[in-house]
Scaffold this active site. Structure first.
Site, PDB file in Angstrom:
ATOM      1  N   ASP A  54       0.833  -1.203   0.000  1.00 26.71           N
ATOM      2  CA  ASP A  54       0.000   0.000   0.000  1.00 26.71           C
ATOM      3  C   ASP A  54       0.874   1.262   0.000  1.00 26.71           C
ATOM      4  O   ASP A  54       1.867   1.339   0.727  1.00 26.71           O
ATOM      5  CB  ASP A  54      -0.870  -0.026   1.273  1.00 26.71           C
ATOM      6  N   GLU A  68       1.606  -0.575  -5.009  1.00 25.34           N
ATOM      7  CA  GLU A  68       0.558   0.402  -5.294  1.00 25.34           C
ATOM      8  C   GLU A  68       1.242   1.762  -5.249  1.00 25.34           C
ATOM      9  O   GLU A  68       1.515   2.306  -4.177  1.00 25.34           O
ATOM     10  CB  GLU A  68      -0.563   0.349  -4.247  1.00 25.34           C
TER      11      GLU A  68
HETATM   12  C1  NOJ Z   1      -4.393   3.001  -0.829  1.00 25.46           C
HETATM   13  C2  NOJ Z   1      -5.551   2.121  -0.536  1.00 25.46           C
HETATM   14  O1  NOJ Z   1      -5.877   1.393  -1.698  1.00 25.46           O
HETATM   15  C3  NOJ Z   1      -6.657   3.023  -0.070  1.00 25.46           C
HETATM   16  O2  NOJ Z   1      -7.878   2.340   0.030  1.00 25.46           O
HETATM   17  C4  NOJ Z   1      -6.253   3.645   1.232  1.00 25.46           C
HETATM   18  O3  NOJ Z   1      -7.228   4.575   1.632  1.00 25.46           O
HETATM   19  C5  NOJ Z   1      -4.922   4.371   1.112  1.00 25.46           C
HETATM   20  N1  NOJ Z   1      -3.964   3.611   0.385  1.00 25.46           N
HETATM   21  C6  NOJ Z   1      -4.343   4.668   2.476  1.00 25.46           C
HETATM   22  O4  NOJ Z   1      -3.882   3.490   3.068  1.00 25.46           O
END
Ligand code: NOJ
Length: 543
Positions: A195, A259
């Protein structure tokens, strides 16, 4: 082929209205039937759920709302028995404010080792340490009381106020995450989706963001909180750690996937150099408007940048953070721009028929592309976003933090239907945590399985052919649509050596298909053998 499960919304076994791990285990056959290779689970860790679990209070357990560690082990065992890999989400940029470390940081004074795990700073008088803003709206800093009860230091949170950022220059933080990764690898997971992978390192001295830069639209390369060079050393280290679990030639499939909302594309490719992660989400493709020239350019650039670093490209059209593509592509401006923030009752409503028609064509293009693709739960049913959720039920912190200007992401997170009737359409015995739109009943799998032309059967067939013909490792060659009498609004490419040609019509008029080919699969009904607007086909050349 990796299928994203958002645990709150896939299947609810215990009837509390929120999905759970036993629910997931009970439905894994659906994934085998669909034909995917792996599932990725969004966070299920103990969490106060201020950001739907992306606010983790304990990285080594399961929130009772989702089950227990034993339930997790059963899920992994069952998935592996079915030939499915399991990828979990790891959230290293921030913890929850309920994490014991953050509580200790609050209880300890400035300059303490407990505070040094996070980004605590003194303010500038009564102002925060710098001008950074949170991705969810408002300032990225919150002030805590000082030792005398008066205003004290500030802590950084690039997301919600309940998601304090960790300080990755701190050796204790690095060591902690090594042990967390090992904890899950030892339990048998096959990889991690990382993440906010581009956020862990911040520019030295935390300089102000240039006020002329729009923090949402500007390239991350220009911003002091994103994509700093130091992040890469972290992932090189993680790669070495993960590789200790990979046995070359035997069982070497454990992966890291970033991500990272990073531009330009060269910067994103750096995350997948041979000694870093294996994959990174290709959000550029997702963010491309529904226009043939732009989609062609996105595919070409994506393949080039991945090839430059020897990595497979990834493709994704929907996830839990964006408006589902069956809805996004039905917007009146879908050919010009891509808006990912949620839609409410008082917003212009997308055209559901056009949206689904285009979504099926977009998926038909995507599933032919070389590399790896990620599907988001329910897209195989053609689910749209819930665009008429009452604002009172919204739970995404974006809605609150943006001062009720951005509806956020609840619309794509609504529990999926499993049957066309019954409580919560088969999601579970309880009342679902977000109400399902009426149309979900018609889209449930029992209405689609075995029904020719249904979205579910389209996905099954595309995935079957993709697997049989090894499209993931094929080479793509563009075909000039003029060679078969079509114009620039048509996208066409061959998968070399796989006897497969893709044709997608993004124009306003029907086009003839190349002569001498057999239709393997079509995203919609052809009329008089002509490819209608917003449709795509896979062809097998016969001569
Ligand atoms: C990316 C995640 O996919 C999202 O859902 C989240 O709110 C943010 N990162 C913060 O962790």
């Amino acid at each position: 082929m990796i299928y994203q499960i958002y645990p709150r919304s896939w299947a609810d076994h215990d009837g509390d209205g929120i999905g759970d791990l036993p629910g997931i285990t009970s439905r894994l056959d659906h994934l085998v039937d669909l034909g995917v290779d792996a599932l990725w689970l969004s966070p299920f860790y103990p969490s106060p759920q201020h950001d739907a679990g992306y606010d983790v209070a304990d990285y080594r357990d399961v929130d009772p709302m989702f089950g227990t560690l034993d339930d997790f082990d059963r899920l992994v065992d069952r998935a592996h028995a079915l030939g499915l890999r399991v990828i979990v989400d790891i959230v290293p940029n921030h913890t929850s404010s309920d994490h014991p470390w953050f509580r200790q940081a609050l209880a300890s004074g400035s300059g303490s080792p407990e505070r040094a795990r996070y980004v605590f700073r003194d303010g500038q008088g009564n102002e925060p340490p710098n001008n950074w803003t949170s991705r969810f709206g408002g300032p990225a800093w919150t002030r805590v009381p000082g030792p005398d009860g008066g205003p004290g230091q500030w802590y950084l949170h690039l997301f919600d106020v309940t998601q304090p950022d960790l300080d990755w220059t701190n050796a204790e933080v690095r060591h902690e995450f090594d042990t967390i990764l090992r904890f899950w690898l030892d339990r048998g997971v096959d990889g991690f989706r990382v993440d906010v992978a581009h956020g862990l390192a911040k520019a030295d001295g935390l300089p102000d963001l240039d006020p002329t830069i729009d923090p949402v639209r500007s390239p991350t390369a220009l911003q002091p909180m994103w994509d700093q060079p130091e992040v890469h050393e972290i992932y090189r280290h993680w790669r070495r750690l993960v590789d200790t679990y990979n046995v070359p030639g035997e069982d070497a499939d454990r992966i890291l996937c970033a991500e990272a909302w990073v531009e330009p594309r060269e910067a994103l490719a750096r995350y997948v150099r041979s000694d870093e992660m294996h994959q990174s989400f290709n959000f550029n493709f997702l963010l491309t408007p529904w226009r043939a020239d732009l989609i062609r350019a996105s595919i070409t650039d994506s393949l080039k940048h991945a090839a430059d670093v020897g990595a497979p490209q990834t493709w994704v059209l929907s996830n839990h953070d964006v408006v589902r593509h069956a809805t996004r592509l039905g917007r009146a401006d879908a050919t010009r721009t891509v808006i990912t923030s949620g839609i409410g009752t008082d917003d212009p409503q997308p055209d559901p028929v056009l949206g689904l028609r285009r979504a099926r064509a977009a998926t038909t293009v995507m599933l032919a592309l070389p590399g790896s693709a990620y599907l988001y739960q329910g897209e195989e049913l053609g689910l749209p976003d819930a665009t008429k959720l009452p604002d009172a039920v919204r739970q995404d912190p974006t809605w609150l933090r943006s001062g009720h200007t951005d509806r956020g992401r609840d619309g794509c997170r609504v529990p999926v239907p499993w049957s066309s009737n019954g409580p919560s359409l088969g999601f579970g015995p309880g009342h679902p945590w977000l109400p399902q739109p009426d149309v979900y009943a018609q889209l449930a799998p029992d209405r689609q399985r075995g029904v020719p032309g249904s979205t579910l059967e389209l996905y099954r067939r595309l995935l079957r052919i993709r697997r049989q013909r090894h499209l993931g490792t094929a080479r793509l060659d563009w075909v000039d649509p003029v060679t078969f009498g079509a114009g620039e609004d048509v996208i066409s490419f061959d998968l070399v050596g796989r006897d497969l040609r893709v044709v997608a019509n993004l124009g306003a008029t029907p086009v003839d298909l190349p002569a001498g080919s057999e239709i393997l699969v079509a995203s919609g009904d052809l009329e008089s053998g002509r490819l209608q607007p917003d449709m795509a086909v896979w062809l097998h050349p016969v001569d």
